[in-house]
Structure formats: structure tokens, C-alpha cells
Write an enzyme that holds these catalytic residues in place. Structure first.
Site, PDB file in Angstrom:
ATOM      1  CG  ASN A  11      37.371  16.311 -31.606  1.00 22.73           C
ATOM      2  OD1 ASN A  11      36.905  16.422 -32.628  1.00 22.73           O
ATOM      3  ND2 ASN A  11      37.771  15.008 -31.640  1.00 22.73           N
ATOM      4  CE  LYS A  13      35.774  13.508 -29.718  1.00 25.28           C
ATOM      5  NZ  LYS A  13      35.589  11.719 -28.749  1.00 25.28           N
ATOM      6  CG  HIS A  97      40.852  10.950 -32.909  1.00 25.38           C
ATOM      7  ND1 HIS A  97      39.559  10.370 -32.968  1.00 25.38           N
ATOM      8  CD2 HIS A  97      39.846  12.261 -31.843  1.00 25.38           C
ATOM      9  CE1 HIS A  97      39.208  10.393 -31.858  1.00 25.38           C
ATOM     10  NE2 HIS A  97      39.019  12.033 -31.716  1.00 25.38           N
ATOM     11  CD  GLU A  99      36.137   9.217 -32.075  1.00 28.30           C
ATOM     12  OE1 GLU A  99      35.798  10.599 -32.049  1.00 28.30           O
ATOM     13  OE2 GLU A  99      35.929   9.414 -30.236  1.00 28.30           O
ATOM     14  CD  GLU A 169      42.573  12.103 -28.273  1.00 29.33           C
ATOM     15  OE1 GLU A 169      42.021  12.774 -27.455  1.00 29.33           O
ATOM     16  OE2 GLU A 169      42.254  12.209 -29.626  1.00 29.33           O
ATOM     17  N   GLY A 175      35.685   8.370 -24.521  1.00 31.72           N
ATOM     18  CA  GLY A 175      34.133   8.791 -24.401  1.00 31.72           C
ATOM     19  C   GLY A 175      33.701   7.926 -23.320  1.00 31.72           C
ATOM     20  CB  SER A 215      37.036  10.632 -19.323  1.00 28.63           C
ATOM     21  OG  SER A 215      36.819   9.511 -20.782  1.00 28.63           O
TER      22      SER A 215
END
Ligand code: PGA
Length: 252
Positions: A11, A13, A97, A99, A169, A175, A215
Site C-alpha cells: 500500500n 498510501k 483502511h 486511515e 491491521e 507506521g 510495520s
């Protein structure tokens, strides 16, 4: 892992424009080489989806969008339809996701509409779920995962699930350099599989691929992939480096 084919997904992003994105795609294709026992997927930003798909046309790498609308077309400013994804050379989409959920306020109900739309147009659909640190620390991990699954997959039939991949996730691991331990990941994956069996049926639980994300690096991919219920990875940061992503693709 049985009959489930591993899937390593990158991904990108909101990183890369056309020149560095195409270079990265080429480098990934080169380091990936030939593979038959696993699938590889890249989700570039919308703006370079077609260029990246073009660069990857001769490879087996799947191109995905990072989100997708449910409608074929219409007054949906800022959205991308599943038909547009297909026309640009994509055949898959990431949906839900964290985010999107956390920064842009996407709800399970909205995400479910996206999942249904992606499937209606034949896209391989990666539904992301995961608990926040607060939720984990207050013992709500399983409750949150079950609710996200149930709501995110609402109205789907058993047959639809053939084109659905779940990505677990944990939000606290994205991250942050903090990976869930292989035991924590395996525990969550086993729970997700069990829940899929309850929502649908046993075959769905057995056949649905569940990716781990948060990660993932060349240094932890092997131990993660060695877990029974981990069928692949959704990789952010490390997918932006062809060498790292190549090593992840070639997990042992
Ligand atoms: P990360 O991101 O690998 O940079 O933690 C994973 C993701 O958000 O999909």
C-alpha cells in the site's frame, strides 16, 4: 495454510508521483521475479494507477486502488468508481483502511457499501479491520474485530467471499515500527477466521485469506508467515522500497 494462496500487498498510501512511482513499480517487478505459489499486489495512488498498471502489464502483479466508491458513476465529488479502477488497469481495491476510518471518518456502514460496490464490479476486495491501542488495552479487541467484520461484510453471500481478503491491521502497529508479536497476530487471525465461520460457514473460514498489516518488514515477515492463520501481508512503509518489498515477497 492449506489451500490459501499467500498474498503480499503493498500500500503506497499518499506517496509517489508518476516518475518515482513507475520506477518503483519496475524495480518491484524485477525483484519479485517469477512466482507461482503466491500473489503480489500493489496499490499506488489513484493519480498513477493507470501508469503503474501499464508498467506492470507484463508481470503477474495485481494493481489495486486504495479505496473505491460503490457507484458506477454519478455526483460523488472526490470519489473513484470501481469501473474507473478497472478502466485504469486495476483489478482490486483496498477498503476500510484505518486511515480512512480514523482520519476521514469512514464508518462500517459506508465501508460496507464500498465493499459491495467493489464486488459488484468484480474487484478483489481487501477489507481492513483492526483495533486501536485504547481498545486493545481495555480488552475490547475481539469485540471490535467481530463488529467490524459483521458490519463490513453485511449483505454478502458465501459466493461473494471468494473475492474478499481480510487484512488485520492493529491501528497501534501501523507506521509506528511496533509490530504485533507473532502470537498476538496469530491470536487475532484465528479469531477472525472463527468469526467468518460464524457469519458465513466453515468453508468461508477455511478459504478466506487473512493478511497481517502494521510495520511488516523484511526482518519480521518470515515469522509472521510461519503462523497458521496468517496468509499474507499488507505492507505500507516497507513497500516503498523495492529491495525491502522484494525481500518480503520472497518470505521463507
Ligand atoms: P506500515 O503500514 O507497514 O507502514 O505500518 C501498513 C498499512 O497501513 O497498511
Amino acid at each position: 495454510m492449506g489451500t490459501r494462496k499467500a498474498l503480499i500487498a503493498g500500500n503506497w498510501k499518499m506517496y509517489t508521483t508518476v516518475v518515482d512511482g513507475c520506477r518503483l513499480a519496475l524495480d518491484v517487478a524485477k525483484t519479485a521475479g517469477n512466482f507461482t505459489d503466491r500473489e503480489v499486489l500493489i496499490a499506488p495512488p489513484f493519480t498513477i494507477l493507470s501508469e503503474v498498471a501499464h508498467v506492470l502489464a507484463g508481470s503477474d502483479i495485481i494493481v489495486a486502488s486504495q479505496n473505491v466508491c460503490w457507484a458506477e458513476k454519478g455526483a460523488f465529488t472526490g470519489e473513484i468508481s470501481p469501473v474507473m479502477v478497472r478502466a485504469a488497469g486495476g483489478s482490486a481495491a483496498i477498503v476500510g483502511h484505518s486511515e480512512r476510518r480514523q482520519i476521514f471518518g469512514e464508518t462500517d456502514e459506508l465501508i460496507n457499501r464500498r465493499v459491495q460496490g467493489a464486488l459488484a464490479f468484480g474487484l478483489l476486495t481487501i477489507l481492513c479491520i483492526g483495533e486501536t491501542l485504547d481498545e486493545r488495552e481495555s480488552g475490547k479487541t475481539f469485540e471490535v474485530l467481530a463488529a467490524q467484520l459483521k458490519k463490513g461484510l453485511a449483505s454478502l453471500a458465501v459466493a461473494d467471499m471468494a473475492k474478499v481478503v481480510i487484512a488485520y491491521e492493529p491501528v497501534w502497529a501501523i507506521g509506528t515500527g511496533k509490530t504485533a508479536s507473532k502470537e498476538q497476530a496469530q491470536e487475532a487471525h484465528a479469531f477472525i477466521r472463527e468469526t467468518l465461520g460464524k457469519i458465513f460457514e466453515k468453508t468461508v473460514a477455511e478459504q478466506t485469506r487473512i493478511l497481517y498489516g502494521g510495520s511488516v518488514k523484511p526482518t519480521n515477515i518470515d515469522e509472521l508467515m510461519a503462523q497458521n492463520d496468517i496468509d499474507g501481508a499488507l505492507v505500507g512503509g516497507a513497500a516503498l522500497d523495492a529491495e525491502s518489498f522484494g525481500r518480503i515477497i520472497h518470505y521463507q
